[in-house]
Design a protein around this motif. Structure first.
Motif, PDB file in Angstrom:
ATOM      1  N   TYR A 159       0.734  -1.157   0.205  1.00 16.01           N
ATOM      2  CA  TYR A 159      -0.004   0.072  -0.104  1.00 16.01           C
ATOM      3  C   TYR A 159       0.618   1.191   0.019  1.00 16.01           C
ATOM      4  O   TYR A 159       0.404   2.299   0.148  1.00 16.01           O
ATOM      5  CB  TYR A 159      -1.114   0.053   1.353  1.00 16.01           C
ATOM      6  CG  TYR A 159      -0.251  -0.504   2.456  1.00 16.01           C
ATOM      7  CD1 TYR A 159       0.654   0.241   3.110  1.00 16.01           C
ATOM      8  CD2 TYR A 159      -0.805  -1.796   3.030  1.00 16.01           C
ATOM      9  CE1 TYR A 159       1.253  -0.083   4.307  1.00 16.01           C
ATOM     10  CE2 TYR A 159      -0.159  -2.027   4.189  1.00 16.01           C
ATOM     11  CZ  TYR A 159       0.684  -1.324   4.858  1.00 16.01           C
ATOM     12  OH  TYR A 159       1.529  -1.643   6.080  1.00 16.01           O
ATOM     13  N   CYS A 160       2.102   1.328   0.008  1.00 10.52           N
ATOM     14  CA  CYS A 160       3.114   2.448  -0.095  1.00 10.52           C
ATOM     15  C   CYS A 160       3.654   2.776  -1.093  1.00 10.52           C
ATOM     16  O   CYS A 160       4.278   1.922  -1.903  1.00 10.52           O
ATOM     17  CB  CYS A 160       4.059   1.960   1.360  1.00 10.52           C
ATOM     18  SG  CYS A 160       4.964   3.524   1.601  1.00 10.52           S
ATOM     19  N   GLY A 199      10.353   7.405   7.142  1.00 13.33           N
ATOM     20  CA  GLY A 199      10.490   7.213   5.893  1.00 13.33           C
ATOM     21  C   GLY A 199       9.599   6.799   4.737  1.00 13.33           C
ATOM     22  O   GLY A 199       8.615   7.210   4.980  1.00 13.33           O
ATOM     23  N   GLY A 200       9.983   5.982   3.828  1.00 12.70           N
ATOM     24  CA  GLY A 200      11.181   4.975   3.751  1.00 12.70           C
ATOM     25  C   GLY A 200      11.415   4.297   5.140  1.00 12.70           C
ATOM     26  O   GLY A 200      10.477   4.210   6.053  1.00 12.70           O
ATOM     27  N   ALA A 236      -1.856  -1.110   9.939  1.00 12.73           N
ATOM     28  CA  ALA A 236      -2.468  -0.651   8.559  1.00 12.73           C
ATOM     29  C   ALA A 236      -3.646  -1.524   8.438  1.00 12.73           C
ATOM     30  O   ALA A 236      -3.193  -2.629   8.034  1.00 12.73           O
ATOM     31  CB  ALA A 236      -1.582  -0.381   7.600  1.00 12.73           C
ATOM     32  N   SER A 294      -5.158   5.452   0.079  1.00  7.83           N
ATOM     33  CA  SER A 294      -4.329   5.516  -1.161  1.00  7.83           C
ATOM     34  C   SER A 294      -3.177   6.304  -0.853  1.00  7.83           C
ATOM     35  O   SER A 294      -3.152   7.408  -0.210  1.00  7.83           O
ATOM     36  CB  SER A 294      -4.905   6.312  -2.289  1.00  7.83           C
ATOM     37  OG  SER A 294      -4.091   6.422  -3.285  1.00  7.83           O
TER      38      SER A 294
END
Ligand SMILES: C[S@@+](CC[C@H](N)C(=O)[O-])C[C@H]1O[C@@H](n2cnc3c(N)ncnc32)[C@H](O)[C@@H]1O
Length: 331
Positions: free
Chosen positions: A41-42, A75-76, A163, A193
Motif C-alpha cells: 500500500y505504500c 521514511g522509507g 494499517a 491510497s
C-alpha cells in the motif's frame, strides 16, 4: 524540558488555541525514501530523490529546537541510513524534544544500541505471519517480532502501528494478543491510497466500523494510545464528510520530505506546496530555513482525514492531552 522551554511551549499552545497562531511544534522528518521492504500500500520507495544530508538535518534541528517538542523520524525505512544513529544522538541532546522513529523492524536488532536514546520506537505490525508478510514481504513478520522483543528487552517503549486492509481486518486480535504478551500499545489506521492505486487493499467499510465498534465496547487497554474520540471518529469514517475540516495539524506540525520539501500532513505528500528548506536562506534574519518554509505552507482544504496521528490531534483540539502525553512521555 527546562522551565524556559516549558513556559515557551505553554504560551505557544495558548497562541495556537486562542489566537489561531501556527508553530512547528511537532515535526516529522522523512530521513529517506529508500526502503528495504515493498509494502503493497505504500508508494514512498518509488519517490527517489537526492536526500537531505546529515548536516542539513542538523541545521533543521538547530532551527526548530526552541519551539519543537516532538520529532518523528520516518521514511522509507530510516534505518537504511548509515548515519541514523548520529542523527538520533544529535536530537536526543536537545532540550525537551520527544523523539520517536518509525521502522519496519528488520534492521532493529543489528542497530539496537543506536536506538536506545529514542523515547519511542514505532514498529509496523499488520497481523499474523501470512497476512503481515503479504503486506510487507516474505519473512518480515519474523523480523518485526525480533525487533519488538529486542526493543522491549532494552526497555525502549514500543507502539505498534497497524494499517488495516481487507487482508488483515479479521486478524486484529492477533496483534492485541501479542501486545499483551510482549507489552506494547497499538494504534491503527485504515489503508488508504498513497499515489499508487492500492484500492484493492482498502478495508471494507462495514467491517472496519464493526472492528472499531468492538474496540470501543471492549475498552481495549492496549489501544490506550488512541483516544476514545479518535475511535468514535473512525466509527463513522469516511461517511461524515464535512465541508472542510478546520485542521489543527497544519497549524502545529509539518512534514519534511527526504528532498527538503515541506508539506502540512502525511496524506498530502504528493502535492507540491512550493516550500522547500533548501530554497530558504538559513543564515539571514529570522524566520529562516524551515521556519520560513513552514510559514509559506498554504492552507489545506481536506474534508476528511484517515491518518491516525492527524485524527488524534484534531480530536483533541486544545492540544493539552496530546502534549501532556508527549511531554510526560506517556505513550
Ligand atoms: C510509511 S511507513 C515508514 C516507516 C517504516 N518503513 C514502516 O514500515 O513502518 C509508516 C507507517 O505508514 C503506514 N502506511 C504506509 N502507507 C500507508 C497507506 N497507504 N495507508 C495506511 N497506512 C500506510 C505503514 O504501515 C507504517 O506503519
Amino acid at each position: 524540558m527546562n522551565i524556559q522551554k516549558a513556559a515557551g511551549t505553554f504560551f505557544r499552545v495558548l497562541g495556537v488555541s486562542l489566537l489561531r497562531k501556527s508553530y512547528p511544534l511537532l515535526v516529522n522528518i522523512r530521513v529517506t525514501n529508500r526502503c528495504n521492504h515493498e509494502c503493497i500500500y505504500c508508494n514512498v520507495p518509488h519517490r527517489q530523490c537526492d536526500e537531505l544530508s546529515e548536516s542539513e538535518i542538523y541545521s533543521v534541528i538547530d532551527m526548530i529546537e526552541h519551539q519543537c517538542v516532538f520529532i518523528n523520524l520516518y521514511g522509507g525505512e530510516p534505518l537504511v541510513r548509515n548515519d541514523i544513529g548520529n542523527i538520533i544522538d544529535y536530537i536526543s541532546k536537545k532540550n525537551g524534544i520527544f523523539l520517536s522513529l518509525s521502522s519496519n523492524g528488520t534492521l532493529v536488532p543489528d542497530r539496537i544500541s543506536e536506538l536506545e536514546k529514542l523515547n519511542l520506537l514505532l514498529l509496523s505490525l499488520d497481523g499474523p505471519p501470512a497476512v503481515h508478510d503479504k503486506h510487507k514481504g516474505q519473512g518480515s513478520y519474523d523480523h518485526v517480532m525480533k525487533a519488538i522483543a529486542c526493543a522491549r528487552a532494552r526497555n525502549i517503549p514500543v507502539v505498534v502501528m497497524t494499517a488495516i486492509s481487507r487482508y488483515n481486518i479479521r486478524h486484529f486480535d492477533h496483534i492485541l494478543e501479542k501486545a499483551r504478551e510482549m507489552d506494547f500499545n497499538v494504534v491503527f489506521q485504515p489503508v488508504i491510497s498513497g499515489a499508487q492505486d492500492n484500492s484493492e487493499a482498502y478495508p471494507p467499510i462495514e467491517e472496519f466500523h464493526a472492528l472499531v465498534a468492538r474496540m470501543i465496547k471492549t475498552k481495549e487497554p492496549r489501544l490506550s494510545s488512541m483516544s476514545k474520540k479518535t475511535l468514535q471518529y473512525y466509527l463513522k469514517w469516511p461517511h461524515h464528510v464535512e465541508d472542510e475540516i478546520d485542521c489543527l495539524v497544519e497549524r502545529i506540525s509539518c512534514f519534511l520530505d527526504a528532498d527538503g520539501s515541506l508539506f502540512p500532513c502525511t496524506s498530502l505528500c504528493d502535492i507540491d506546496y512550493g516550500s522547500n528548506i533548501r530554497r530558504e536562506p538559513v543564515n539571514s534574519i529570522r524566520p529562516c530555513g524551515i521556519n520560513r518554509a513552514f510559514r509559506n505552507l498554504s492552507k489545506t482544504h481536506c474534508n476528511q482525514c484517515w491518518a491516525v496521528d492527524s485524527v488524534e490531534i484534531n480530536k483533541n483540539p486544545f492540544l493539552l492531552s496530546a502534549l501532556k502525553r508527549l511531554i510526560l512521555k506517556k505513550v
